[in-house]
Enzyme design. Sequence first.
Site, mmCIF file in Angstrom:
data_model
loop_
_atom_site.group_PDB
_atom_site.id
_atom_site.type_symbol
_atom_site.label_atom_id
_atom_site.label_comp_id
_atom_site.label_asym_id
_atom_site.label_seq_id
_atom_site.Cartn_x
_atom_site.Cartn_y
_atom_site.Cartn_z
ATOM 1 N N SER A 160 -7.458 -9.736 -15.999
ATOM 2 C CA SER A 160 -6.767 -8.604 -16.611
ATOM 3 C C SER A 160 -7.374 -7.277 -16.186
ATOM 4 C CB SER A 160 -6.823 -8.720 -18.134
ATOM 5 O OG SER A 160 -8.134 -8.453 -18.610
ATOM 6 N N CYS A 216 0.397 -12.287 -11.583
ATOM 7 C CA CYS A 216 0.107 -10.848 -11.616
ATOM 8 C C CYS A 216 1.114 -10.057 -10.795
ATOM 9 C CB CYS A 216 -1.313 -10.581 -11.137
ATOM 10 S SG CYS A 216 -1.721 -11.319 -9.551
ATOM 11 N N GLU A 227 -9.474 -8.024 -8.618
ATOM 12 C CA GLU A 227 -8.054 -8.328 -8.407
ATOM 13 C C GLU A 227 -7.415 -8.413 -9.787
ATOM 14 O OE1 GLU A 227 -5.453 -12.150 -6.981
ATOM 15 O OE2 GLU A 227 -7.292 -11.739 -5.866
#
Length: 486
Positions: free
Chosen positions: A221, A277, A243
């Site tokens: 996150s 994501c 990331e």
Amino acid sequence: MTHYIQGQWHTGNGHDVTSINPANGETIWCGKTATAEQVNTAVEAARAAQFDWFMLGFDARLAIVEAYRSQLEANKAELAETIAQETGKPQWETATEVGAMIGKIALSAAAYHKRTGTEANDTPAGRAVIRHKPHGVVAVFGPYNFPGHLPNGHIVPALLAGNTVIFKPSELTPKVAELMVKLWDKAGLPAGVINLVQGEVDTGKALASHPQIDGLFFTGSSRTGHLLHQQYAGHPGKILALEMGGNNPLIIKGVQDIKAAVHDILQSAYISSGQRCTCARRLYVEQGEQGDALIALLVDAVKQIKVGPWNAQPQPFMGSMISETAAKGMVAAQANLLDLGGKVLVELTHLQAGTGLVSPGLIDVTAIDVLPDEEYFGPLLQLVRYGDFDQAIKLANQTRYGLSAGLLADSREDYDYFLARIRAGIVNWNKQITGASGAAPFGGVGASGNHRASAFYAADYCAYPVASVEADAVSLPATLSPGLSL
């Protein structure tokens, strides 16, 4: 046995933890967390093993990594089933995840040579050589949505470069991590080269703050990534690769084949139950009859998406979310958007208490003046109708994130216009925005990362360059510098 340290399995000395199958609530793994002392032992083991691992040389390291690939091949059915049980994703999807793990080996070896290999050139000053050396001991923090593939994408290039690793997986997917490390052990990886510590926040903090790690590679996150970034401020000697997530836009403009467009929208927004994501969170559709027709088809298609347990036959498109808590969070996100003025086109509902099973949602948020810039990590797509292309691009860029973005359009000119103006690290044209190539970099800008792209570019953050000027013997120059005499 929960933790793998110095080539041995150990019971944790912390508190009890369990892993739950989110599709039925059954416990599928239990153990005890690693304490700070056990984390320290893992770091010390990695430090002790690192130089010898580096000095083996690339070819010897690659041979062991390729033995790991053989273990993945031999155990791919078990690994795919374990991922499916622990994440709730359907088996067809987890089989593709294991396939990506297998493919990562060859891609990482190619990236090592292309991005961080050795290059030598003769110059008037001597032989100029560029080499790359490992950072040393690195921590890898894995996520739950791709508990095999994403940490694998850090671990494999890190090991090839000569680093040793302490792997801290998501506390929601410990069983997958345990199986991965067992396969590394079977591949013949020397003791201490990879170490596994399981646990929650306390374990993660103990590892992230350990003074003897040289780097940390994180997938997860944005909130946690920002905390890590703050923690590493003032430590320029440590490499940090983040990331993180995205609030990703997908724009539709002038597409004649609306059925194909709807398919790409479904694949962008709802695959993995919206838990990628790169998933589309915001959809921009032109005002007018063509846009109306596309939305009508999209609404019908979303309503028909099959949702079910990981092992249901025939297979569903969407499995469970990672937990009941995550499912309830998506219901709450939908309610918040409705309070702000959104209109439900397809309602996201929690299908079964005690599970993470939800139906996909589609909500028209055109009437909301300022959309919350949040990554709603689940199968909820926000629709905005737009008047002109510049307006759509402006709205698409109104986010602190910058991971993925896409345009579905028949015009190459429109794509070139979009590509020049959109702010994202992954920009696709007439393809789902959840599609990414392992032969390309993967990462974003803004709140989506810290300019350390992974995938093919992961090699870049796994090693540092060493520049040398060399000669076979000491020699005097033909002419001495002014003011010198010998």
